[in-house]
Enzyme design. Structure first.
Site, PDB file in Angstrom:
ATOM      1  N   GLN A   1     -96.021  34.450 -17.761  1.00  0.00           N
ATOM      2  CA  GLN A   1     -95.789  33.068 -17.350  1.00  0.00           C
ATOM      3  C   GLN A   1     -94.512  32.486 -17.943  1.00  0.00           C
ATOM      4  O   GLN A   1     -94.403  31.280 -18.139  1.00  0.00           O
ATOM      5  CB  GLN A   1     -96.997  32.208 -17.733  1.00  0.00           C
ATOM      6  CG  GLN A   1     -98.270  32.655 -17.041  1.00  0.00           C
ATOM      7  CD  GLN A   1     -99.481  31.848 -17.472  1.00  0.00           C
ATOM      8  OE1 GLN A   1     -99.380  30.882 -18.215  1.00  0.00           O
ATOM      9  NE2 GLN A   1    -100.646  32.253 -17.000  1.00  0.00           N
ATOM     10  N   CYS A   2     -93.539  33.321 -18.178  1.00  0.00           N
ATOM     11  CA  CYS A   2     -92.267  32.920 -18.785  1.00  0.00           C
ATOM     12  C   CYS A   2     -91.214  32.752 -17.692  1.00  0.00           C
ATOM     13  O   CYS A   2     -91.251  33.437 -16.671  1.00  0.00           O
ATOM     14  CB  CYS A   2     -91.841  34.002 -19.782  1.00  0.00           C
ATOM     15  SG  CYS A   2     -90.257  33.727 -20.589  1.00  0.00           S
ATOM     16  N   GLY A   3     -90.274  31.863 -17.912  1.00  0.00           N
ATOM     17  CA  GLY A   3     -89.178  31.696 -16.970  1.00  0.00           C
ATOM     18  C   GLY A   3     -88.305  32.935 -16.844  1.00  0.00           C
ATOM     19  O   GLY A   3     -87.570  33.081 -15.869  1.00  0.00           O
ATOM     20  N   LEU A   4     -88.390  33.843 -17.803  1.00  0.00           N
ATOM     21  CA  LEU A   4     -87.600  35.077 -17.779  1.00  0.00           C
ATOM     22  C   LEU A   4     -88.347  36.241 -17.128  1.00  0.00           C
ATOM     23  O   LEU A   4     -87.787  37.320 -16.959  1.00  0.00           O
ATOM     24  CB  LEU A   4     -87.223  35.475 -19.212  1.00  0.00           C
ATOM     25  CG  LEU A   4     -86.423  34.450 -20.016  1.00  0.00           C
ATOM     26  CD1 LEU A   4     -86.282  34.891 -21.465  1.00  0.00           C
ATOM     27  CD2 LEU A   4     -85.061  34.225 -19.384  1.00  0.00           C
ATOM     28  N   THR A   5     -89.604  36.025 -16.755  1.00  0.00           N
ATOM     29  CA  THR A   5     -90.458  37.108 -16.262  1.00  0.00           C
ATOM     30  C   THR A   5     -89.906  37.772 -15.013  1.00  0.00           C
ATOM     31  O   THR A   5     -89.773  38.997 -14.957  1.00  0.00           O
ATOM     32  CB  THR A   5     -91.888  36.587 -15.997  1.00  0.00           C
ATOM     33  OG1 THR A   5     -92.423  36.089 -17.225  1.00  0.00           O
ATOM     34  CG2 THR A   5     -92.788  37.682 -15.451  1.00  0.00           C
TER      35      THR A   5
END
Length: 163
Positions: free
Chosen positions: A35-39
C-alpha cells in the site's frame, strides 16, 4: 557473518530457508509493502528486470515490512496473491519482518552494517534495495526512490562476474 549466505530466513509459508541456497546468484534483497506510493513502479520494474535477467542468475528476494506507515498490513498469502494478480510478478517472498529497531531481522541488520545509508544506516522507507553479488557480498544499496531500472548497469556488471 561475512555474507548473506550465512543467514537463514523464513519463507512466506514459515519454512526455514538458508540463503546459501542462492550461492552463485545475483540477488536484489528488498523490503516491500503493498500500500505504498512506490509499490507500482517498484514491482513493475523489478518484474521487468527479473524477466530479462533471471536466465543469467538474477533473483529478487522480497521481505514484506509493515514498519512504515502501516503500508503492509496483509498476511503473506494475501501479499503473494496481490503481487501475482496485479503485477503478474512472483518474486521469492519471505515472511514479514522488521527492518529497524529491537526486533529487526538479523539479515537486514547485516545489510545495513555492510552498506549504510545516506546520513544514517536505518532503512528509511519501503523498497530499499540491496544488490548482492554471486559471492554473497553486498555490492550496493539503493534508496526507496531509486527506480529498479536505474540499477540495471550494476546488475549487468554483477551478472558478468563469475565465481
Amino acid at each position: 557473518m561475512s555474507s548473506v549466505y550465512d543467514f537463514n530466513v523464513k519463507n512466506a509459508n514459515g519454512d526455514d530457508v538458508s540463503l546459501s541456497d542462492y550461492k552463485g546468484k545475483v540477488l536484489i534483497i528488498v523490503n516491500v509493502a503493498s500500500q505504498c506510493g512506490l509499490t507500482n513502479k517498484n514491482y513493475t520494474q523489478l518484474k521487468e528486470l527479473l524477466d530479462v535477467y533471471k536466465k543469467d542468475g538474477l533473483e529478487v528476494l522480497a521481505f514484506p515490512c509493515n514498519q512504515f506507515a502501516g503500508q503492509e498490513p496483509s498476511c503473506e498469502i494475501d501479499i503473494q496473491a496481490f503481487v501475482a494478480d496485479k503485477f503478474k510478478f512472483e518474486p521469492t517472498l519471505f515472511q514479514k519482518i522488521d527492518v529497524n529497531g529491537d526486533k529487526q531481522s538479523p539479515l537486514f541488520k547485516f545489510l545495513k552494517n555492510e552498506k549504510g545509508g545516506f546520513m544514517f544506516d536505518a532503512i528509511k522507507w519501503n523498497f530499499t534495495k540491496f544488490l548482492v553479488g554471486r559471492d554473497g557480498k553486498i555490492i550496493k544499496r539503493f534508496g526507496p526512490t531509486t527506480d529498479p531500472k536505474d540499477m540495471e548497469k550494476d546488475i549487468k556488471e554483477a551478472l558478468g562476474e563469475k565465481l
